[in-house]
Design an enzyme around this catalytic site. Sequence first.
Site, PDB file in Angstrom:
ATOM      1  N   HIS A 123       0.848  -1.192   0.000  1.00 19.78           N
ATOM      2  CA  HIS A 123       0.000   0.000   0.000  1.00 19.78           C
ATOM      3  C   HIS A 123       0.879   1.235   0.000  1.00 19.78           C
ATOM      4  O   HIS A 123       1.807   1.338   0.791  1.00 19.78           O
ATOM      5  CB  HIS A 123      -0.889   0.012   1.258  1.00 19.78           C
ATOM      6  CG  HIS A 123      -1.700   1.271   1.373  1.00 19.78           C
ATOM      7  ND1 HIS A 123      -2.909   1.424   0.728  1.00 19.78           N
ATOM      8  CD2 HIS A 123      -1.450   2.434   2.018  1.00 19.78           C
ATOM      9  CE1 HIS A 123      -3.381   2.634   0.986  1.00 19.78           C
ATOM     10  NE2 HIS A 123      -2.515   3.262   1.757  1.00 19.78           N
TER      11      HIS A 123
ATOM     12  N   ASP B 272     -15.165   2.176   7.559  1.00 17.56           N
ATOM     13  CA  ASP B 272     -14.126   3.147   7.212  1.00 17.56           C
ATOM     14  C   ASP B 272     -14.661   4.153   6.188  1.00 17.56           C
ATOM     15  O   ASP B 272     -14.398   5.350   6.295  1.00 17.56           O
ATOM     16  CB  ASP B 272     -12.872   2.452   6.667  1.00 17.56           C
ATOM     17  CG  ASP B 272     -11.881   3.481   6.162  1.00 17.56           C
ATOM     18  OD1 ASP B 272     -11.444   4.309   6.976  1.00 17.56           O
ATOM     19  OD2 ASP B 272     -11.584   3.496   4.954  1.00 17.56           O
TER      20      ASP B 272
ATOM     21  N   ARG C 186     -14.975  12.361   8.491  1.00 19.91           N
ATOM     22  CA  ARG C 186     -13.719  13.030   8.867  1.00 19.91           C
ATOM     23  C   ARG C 186     -13.358  14.123   7.876  1.00 19.91           C
ATOM     24  O   ARG C 186     -12.852  15.181   8.242  1.00 19.91           O
ATOM     25  CB  ARG C 186     -12.578  12.001   8.932  1.00 19.91           C
ATOM     26  CG  ARG C 186     -12.671  11.099  10.151  1.00 19.91           C
ATOM     27  CD  ARG C 186     -11.760   9.895  10.000  1.00 19.91           C
ATOM     28  NE  ARG C 186     -10.386  10.268   9.754  1.00 19.91           N
ATOM     29  CZ  ARG C 186      -9.519   9.551   9.029  1.00 19.91           C
ATOM     30  NH1 ARG C 186      -9.883   8.394   8.487  1.00 19.91           N
ATOM     31  NH2 ARG C 186      -8.296   9.960   8.851  1.00 19.91           N
TER      32      ARG C 186
ATOM     33  N   SER D 270      -7.671   3.397   9.315  1.00 19.59           N
ATOM     34  CA  SER D 270      -8.371   3.455   8.034  1.00 19.59           C
ATOM     35  C   SER D 270      -7.618   2.620   6.979  1.00 19.59           C
ATOM     36  O   SER D 270      -8.198   1.775   6.287  1.00 19.59           O
ATOM     37  CB  SER D 270      -8.476   4.924   7.606  1.00 19.59           C
ATOM     38  OG  SER D 270      -8.853   5.047   6.279  1.00 19.59           O
TER      39      SER D 270
ATOM     40  N   LYS E 121      -8.693  -1.661   5.686  1.00 24.77           N
ATOM     41  CA  LYS E 121      -8.981  -2.065   4.289  1.00 24.77           C
ATOM     42  C   LYS E 121      -8.048  -3.185   3.845  1.00 24.77           C
ATOM     43  O   LYS E 121      -8.452  -4.096   3.124  1.00 24.77           O
ATOM     44  CB  LYS E 121      -8.868  -0.849   3.364  1.00 24.77           C
ATOM     45  CG  LYS E 121     -10.064   0.087   3.520  1.00 24.77           C
ATOM     46  CD  LYS E 121      -9.928   1.349   2.716  1.00 24.77           C
ATOM     47  CE  LYS E 121      -8.967   2.303   3.348  1.00 24.77           C
ATOM     48  NZ  LYS E 121      -9.136   3.708   3.086  1.00 24.77           N
TER      49      LYS E 121
HETATM   50  N1  URA Z   1      -5.773   7.040   3.321  1.00 27.36           N
HETATM   51  C1  URA Z   1      -6.740   6.285   3.871  1.00 27.36           C
HETATM   52  O1  URA Z   1      -7.081   5.225   3.357  1.00 27.36           O
HETATM   53  N2  URA Z   1      -7.325   6.726   4.999  1.00 27.36           N
HETATM   54  C2  URA Z   1      -6.979   7.865   5.620  1.00 27.36           C
HETATM   55  O2  URA Z   1      -7.527   8.179   6.657  1.00 27.36           O
HETATM   56  C3  URA Z   1      -5.967   8.647   5.026  1.00 27.36           C
HETATM   57  C4  URA Z   1      -5.376   8.197   3.877  1.00 27.36           C
END
Ligand code: URA
Length: 436
Positions: free
Chosen positions: A82, A161, A168, A183, A187
């Site tokens: 990621h 999320d 947010r 977050s 995922k």
């Molecule tokens: N990328 C994400 O997936 N979540 C966040 O909160 C910030 C960047």
Amino acid sequence: MRAVDIIEKKRDGIELSRQEIEYFVRGYTNGEIPDYQAAAWAMAVLLKGMTAEETTFLTLAMANSGEKLDLSHVVDIAVDKHSSGGVGDKTSIVVVPLVRACGLPVGKMSGHGLGFSGGTLDKLESIPGFRTNLSKDEFLHQLGTLGMVLSGQSLDLAPADGKFYALRDVTGTVQSIPLIASSIMSKKIAAGAQAIVLDVKVGHGAFMKTLDEARELAALMVSIGDLSGRDVAAVLSDMNQPLGQAVGNALEMKEAILTLRGEGPADFWAHCLEISSQMLVLGKRAETIEKARAMAQEALMTGQGLEYLRRLVDVQGGDVSYVDHPEKLPQAPIESMITAPVNGYLHEVNARLVGEAAVLLGAGRSKKGEEIDLAVGISVLVKVGDYVEVGQPLFLVHARDETTLNLAAEQLSAASVIADQPKAPLPLFYGLVSSD
Ligand code: URA
């Protein structure tokens, strides 16, 4: 249990229990806890922080809030990567086929670009026919047969999320390290990852502007990995200036292909080599990072990495002739060079401003789902520390029309800072954070 008690507890800086965090995430996801309470809670988290344990409970609660992918019957170890995003970051298109050529299967779910930060799916879609919307069954089947996938998200992964992130975004609570860490990790865990290489970007074109913040985020994600039984290694990498030369979708696809031919920019290849090597170690295909590096180099030299990209494009419906002849990729009608106005050393090639210039050309979206122009973009011809003479090329702009060309050119003139004093080149990496 009541939501207000949990908010007050966090407001007063008291650690939340696993049950309280699960209650809050479940309640917010199913609509029993309203937005205003979730917003107050997110602000309390931003101001008071969370321990690594609390952040892990939050991560797992969000990962468990929707469908999860189980890859254990398809691959021996599910390794994911990621990147926290950036400008010119086409790393996955090189790394996924390269590590597959070294015997490591990877099923990767990527995203579209948003704002100045590009997305892997848009780059892949510059190859006609390439499908990025594989179903869950297609994803699993292709991972089992070919051993690699690069596709969009087919499942409703971590819906909690998605809901929290939207909240947010409009309540000033994005910039919380525990909320960002949970977050991202929720995922990845929901997508079935057992081991994760994180590429945490630092600098003008990144979420994390300072090395301290990036280190803190990386360390927290590594702790979440430790506490949730996932192996995590986080590379801290520079995003003050764009990665490689190409910024823009077809341009980046072309650069990824050239890199797999051994003809890519040195900084981009060095970056791909580092990420691939970390993946090969976490995926138990190499005992040491040195051996992993040698394997990845070999896969490049023998052309196996490129061959696996051909197979990936082919199996996902893309026209392989574009990999063999990347000059067939979409090209913008106008090319215009921006040159150095003075002699001197490059002190800045600001990734964020270059990324925004690419959006002005039409390469990126300002809203989710917007149409983009795959052909346009910028070739960044200099790096911080280079010496240039007046009139020497800095950027080649690939534009659709004169209006967008002028807008981008104005933006790019602010992106490069040239001064008399020498400037050291920027490092590619600032370190590695891992549990050992
Ligand atoms: N990328 C994400 O997936 N979540 C966040 O909160 C910030 C960047």
